[in-house]
Design an enzyme around this catalytic site. Structure first.
Site, mmCIF file in Angstrom:
data_model
loop_
_atom_site.group_PDB
_atom_site.id
_atom_site.type_symbol
_atom_site.label_atom_id
_atom_site.label_comp_id
_atom_site.label_asym_id
_atom_site.label_seq_id
_atom_site.Cartn_x
_atom_site.Cartn_y
_atom_site.Cartn_z
ATOM 1 N N GLU A 28 0.844 -1.205 0.000
ATOM 2 C CA GLU A 28 0.000 0.000 0.000
ATOM 3 C C GLU A 28 0.875 1.248 0.000
ATOM 4 O O GLU A 28 0.584 2.229 -0.684
ATOM 5 C CB GLU A 28 -0.963 0.010 1.189
ATOM 6 C CG GLU A 28 -1.834 -1.231 1.338
ATOM 7 C CD GLU A 28 -2.552 -1.671 0.071
ATOM 8 O OE1 GLU A 28 -2.852 -0.822 -0.787
ATOM 9 O OE2 GLU A 28 -2.801 -2.892 -0.071
ATOM 10 N N HIS A 33 2.230 2.020 -3.420
ATOM 11 C CA HIS A 33 1.233 2.598 -4.320
ATOM 12 C C HIS A 33 1.292 4.124 -4.334
ATOM 13 O O HIS A 33 0.793 4.747 -5.267
ATOM 14 C CB HIS A 33 -0.178 2.189 -3.885
ATOM 15 C CG HIS A 33 -0.711 0.943 -4.535
ATOM 16 N ND1 HIS A 33 -0.594 0.684 -5.883
ATOM 17 C CD2 HIS A 33 -1.414 -0.106 -4.009
ATOM 18 C CE1 HIS A 33 -1.189 -0.487 -6.149
ATOM 19 N NE2 HIS A 33 -1.686 -0.982 -5.044
#
Ligand code: TRP
Ligand code: ZN
Length: 877
Positions: free
Chosen positions: A301, A304
């Site tokens: 995450e 990202h």
């Protein structure tokens, strides 16, 4: 619900209007949350003037609408089930709307919903349209300013993306916080959280010396379970700076843990929202596998923020642009943080089981699909894991340094934009000078390529002739397949020396290990000056996501298992060897012939145990037999009982003959050290636990005693859960029952541990597994509304308990269909995923095929969500 229509890639057009700035205000109430939106809109320069304004919106109750402060008359706009159209709008304008939504009724967990009294959002892929009217597509990027209003006592914490810029008190016991996110973003990255949360805080100094506050927000009782996620986050931030030159770009980075979540986690800008299972750990409640999963998801995450947020996707067909690249990045991060060979073995072995099965089934699709009905169904192993394999191939083709330059170029050139897979690949082509046009077929062609390899040693001329033939099987909607550009990393291992021989290919000296490029349907490679007869070691490190066959003898495989310089291929040789034995035993079982263990396999295992390994985790992998799911994948027709019997037989035979060796291995790897989720310890624990599972395979007294003692010692969850699983999966209910009861009572308050308790019970091979599933569905810790519960109980049973899920009477299929039908109404995204095992009906005998299709038809007769509709239609097509 009328019949849903597909969206096609070739229909892509830029939006008629784009949003430059978005102001939102939420007044949080469970049954009636008010959302005010002010959108600053302008016509897209590439689109004709005078287009109507079309905004997505679902399940919204419109309260007011105005353009540039002028309320609209009823005939100036129209509303439908899926959105809002304003017939005439100016070139640039401000649109103000107010809508009402009901978070407490939201069981789909898309948009704004309540989880355990806490408000949270999930907007990817198309959840924002359940919050307000908006062009809900990733190529519309705006800055956001968000005010969250809530009850001060019940919702003391109010979060959104970016930085908090203002807060204050309001009448009626309410308060508000305003957040500003200066980075333009698509609405799928929007997030909001409101609840009674507590934080753990830390800080990180970036490479340019900026201070970033790091916060993990959880319910109070979980404050002691955030340490590993925080440490992982800091390592990931550092790694991305060192490896990709990527620095974090806000002053604040937040993670929030929620119990009800459809997937693992979500990369919302500056405010990642996590499934609590993907963030919370404690030695007493989480296994080594869970610790490693948290580390990799936190990193995923975080990564990202560049690969996905700063540079995002033009449309959802490009999903693998961000997911494939980001999975590749998190895989490399985990490889650096742990045992790199084991990480590769784990990833490849999972891939060859689960992605191969997807690619061979009715929902097979390319890494970049060209149409979909429901994008939520495309968060698949193909998009994520095959996408990552494709990026890995690119990296291997151009070399790491060039790949890094390509990555820099990509981030620089496309920063702040929504782009396509071509944009990414063209950066790699530009920096490397390579022609990647044939390589692009990896993105458009579905199915797992099969390579048939043949080799021959020519003594007289000291040559080795290697022929590779590639073919990709037909997949739904794709009859014609073109040859792919496949990098095959290989070596020739001399049978006398046991060493890698030098590779001279068409006059070129390639050293002792090389990548050969297969581009044609059939291609031959002649290696010269091959001084001794070799065994080829092909597809080292799983250099391409293909199925490679070579007519190895058992002696060849035992030789590679002992001598291959490539750790991955050493492991793979062991797997291939075990597969040959398993094939014979499966046939014996089916033919009612007595099963006989091949002594060559036993000797190969003995040699492995005697040789040992510096990397204990690698040895643990080598001692692990192929899973039932992987074995099934390799069979023309799946016979779950024969597979289970054959695998159990191999395991017991090895345990009987090598009992003392396994005992010694167990003893040598026990430890009382305080638990740490570190590679050394994890490796030793895996090895010890593999040994214990062999000892328990024959259920002799000492094995039982050791398992019981490991359970009672209660040292850490990895060991406790492993012991409890062995007891529960043994044939002795008198061992299993008291342990299960004690564990269930002890952890009744902890949902993540209860999920493990569910899973390990419903995966037991005994015939009562289905009854246990039904019984546990009535347990107070189980709820149909919680996706983790569904996955732990129903998902684990259907995917991991193959003998019981495929009961001949079809009762398990029926149960799964019943659950899917109920979940179709509650949570379509999770319901559609749960159908997967039923979609694989072609792989089974006729009777089971009939039963499975019957259940799919029963589902199809319901009023279906687009998600479930799409999967069932494909499965029955
Ligand atoms: N983008 C997320 C990731 O890969 C996953 C994701 C997509 C997701 N859709 C979701 C998570 C829906 C939760 C719910 O990290
Ligand atoms: Zn992702």
């Amino acid at each position: 619900m009328s019949e849903p229509k597909p969206t096609f890639l070739h229909d892509y057009r830029p939006p008629a209007y784009r949003v430059t700035h978005t102001e939102l205000s939420f007044d949080l109430e469970p049954g009636a949350t008010r959302v005010k939106a002010s959108l600053h809109l302008e016509r897209h320069p590439q689109r004709e003037a005078g287009s109507p304004l079309m905004l997505d919106g679902e399940q919204l109750e419109l309260k007011s609408i105005a353009i540039d402060g002028q309320p609209l008359d009823d005939d100036e706009y129209s509303l439908s089930e899926t959105g809002l159209t304003v017939h005439r709008v100016p070139e640039r304008f401000r649109l103000d709307t107010e809508v009402e939504i009901a978070p407490e009724e939201n069981t789909a967990l898309e948009g704004l919903y309540l989880s355990n009294g806490m408000y949270c959002t999930q907007c990817e892929a198309e959840g924002f349209r359940r919050i307000t009217f908006y062009p809900d597509r990733p190529d519309v990027m705006a800055t956001f300013s968000t005010t969250v209003i809530g009850d001060q006592a019940r919702l003391p914490v109010l979060l959104s993306n970016g930085n908090p810029v203002e807060r204050g008190e309001l009448p009626n016991g309410k308060h508000f916080v305003t957040w500003e996110d200066p980075h333009p973003k698509p609405c799928y990255l929007f997030a909001l959280v409101g609840g009674d949360l507590k934080k753990v805080e830390d800080r990180f100094t970036t490479m340019s010396g900026r201070e970033v506050a790091l916060q993990i927000w959880v319910e109070e009782e979980n404050l002691g379970k955030t340490g590993h996620a925080m440490a992982s986050l800091k390592r990931a931030m550092k790694w991305d700076e060192e490896t990709y030159g990527r620095e974090y770009d806000l002053d604040l980075f937040m993670i929030v843990a929620v119990n009800d979540f459809n997937m693992g986690a979500m990369e919302n800008k500056g405010l990642n929202i996590f499934n609590s299972a993907a963030v919370l750990t404690h030695p007493k409640t989480a296994t080594d596998v869970a610790f490693q999963r948290v580390e990799s998801i936190v990193a995923h995450e975080y990564f990202h923020n560049w690969s996905g947020n700063r540079v995002t996707c033009r449309d959802w067909f490009q999903l693998s642009l961000k997911e494939g690249f980001t999975v590749f990045r998190d895989q490399c991060f985990s490889a650096d943080a742990n045992s790199a060979p084991v990480k590769r073995i784990e990833d490849a072995s999972f891939f060859r089981t689960a992605q191969f099965a997807e690619d061979a089934g009715p929902t097979a699709h390319p890494v970049r699909p060209d149409h979909y009905i429901e994008i939520g169904n495309f968060y698949t192993l193909t998009i994520y894991e095959k996408g990552a394999e494709v990026v890995r191939m690119l990296c291997n083709l151009v070399g790491w340094e060039t790949f890094r330059r390509g990555s820099d170029l990509y981030f620089e050139r496309f920063d702040g934009q929504a782009v396509t897979i071509e944009d990414f690949v063209s950066c790699m082509a530009e920096v490397s000078g390579l022609d990647l046009s044939q390589f692009m077929r990896w993105y458009s062609q579905a199915g797992t390529p099969e390579i048939d390899a043949y080799g021959e040693y020519d003594y007289a001329n000291a040559e080795y002739h290697l022929t590779l033939r590639q073919r990709t099987p037909v997949t739904p909607g794709q009859a014609d397949k073109q040859p792919l550009h496949i990098p095959v990393r290989m070596g020739l291992v001399g049978t006398k020396s046991g060493r890698d021989l030098s590779l001279n290919l068409e006059g070129e000296d390639l050293g002792t290990a090389a990548v050969i490029h297969l581009r044609e349907a059939e291609q031959s490679f002649v290696f010269t000056d091959v001084s001794e007869a070799p065994v080829p070691s092909l597809l080292r490190g799983f250099s391409a996501p293909v199925q490679l066959r070579f007519p190895y003898s058992r002696e060849d495989l035992a030789f590679l298992l002992a001598n291959d310089s490539d750790g991955f291929n050493r492991w793979d040789a062991g797997q291939r060897l075990a597969m040959l034995a398993l094939d014979d035993l499966i046939a014996a079982h089916r033919n009612g012939v007595e099963k006989v263990m091949d002594p060559r396999i036993v000797e190969a295992f003995r040699a492995l145990l005697e040789r040992g390994s510096d990397d204990k985790a690698v040895l643990a992998e080598m001692l692990t037999l192929p899973s039932e799911a992987y074995i099934a994948e390799q069979q023309p027709l799946v016979d779950v009982d024969a597979i289970h019997a054959a695998r159990t037989f191999v395991k017991q035979s090895l345990a009987v003959t090598l009992r003392d060796e396994f005992m010694a291995l167990f003893e040598a790897n026990r430890s009382d050290e305080p638990y740490a989720p570190e590679p050394e310890q994890i490796g030793a624990r895996s090895l010890k636990n593999v040994a214990l599972s062999y000892l328990m395979a024959i259920e002799d007294e000492q094995g039982i005693e050791l398992t019981q003692a490991q359970f009672d010692a209660d040292h850490n969850m990895t060991d406790v859960r492993h012991a409890l699983t062995l007891l529960t999966h043994s044939s002795r209910d008198e061992l299993a029952d008291p342990a299960l009861r004690a564990f269930g009572e002890k952890w009744a308050h902890d949902p993540l541990v209860m999920d493990q308790w569910f899973s390990l019970q419903v995966t037991r091979p005994q015939a009562d597994a289905l009854d246990r599933v039904k019984f546990l569905m009535a347990h107070p810790a189980f709820s149909m509304k919680n996706p983790n519960n569904i996955r732990a109980l129903i998902g684990a049973f259907a995917n991991q308990n193959r003998v019981n899920f495929h009961r001949a009477d079809g009762e398990s299929y029926r149960l799964l269909a019943d659950v899917v039908i109920e979940l179709n109404r509650l949570n379509p995204e999770v319901a559609a995923r749960l159908i997967t095992p039923l979609t694989r009906w072609q792989r089974f005998d006729e009777a089971r095929q009939g039963l499975m299709k019957g259940e799919l038809e029963r589902i199809r007769a319901e009023r279906l969500s687009p998600n479930v509709y799409e999967v069932v239609e494909k499965a029955l097509a």
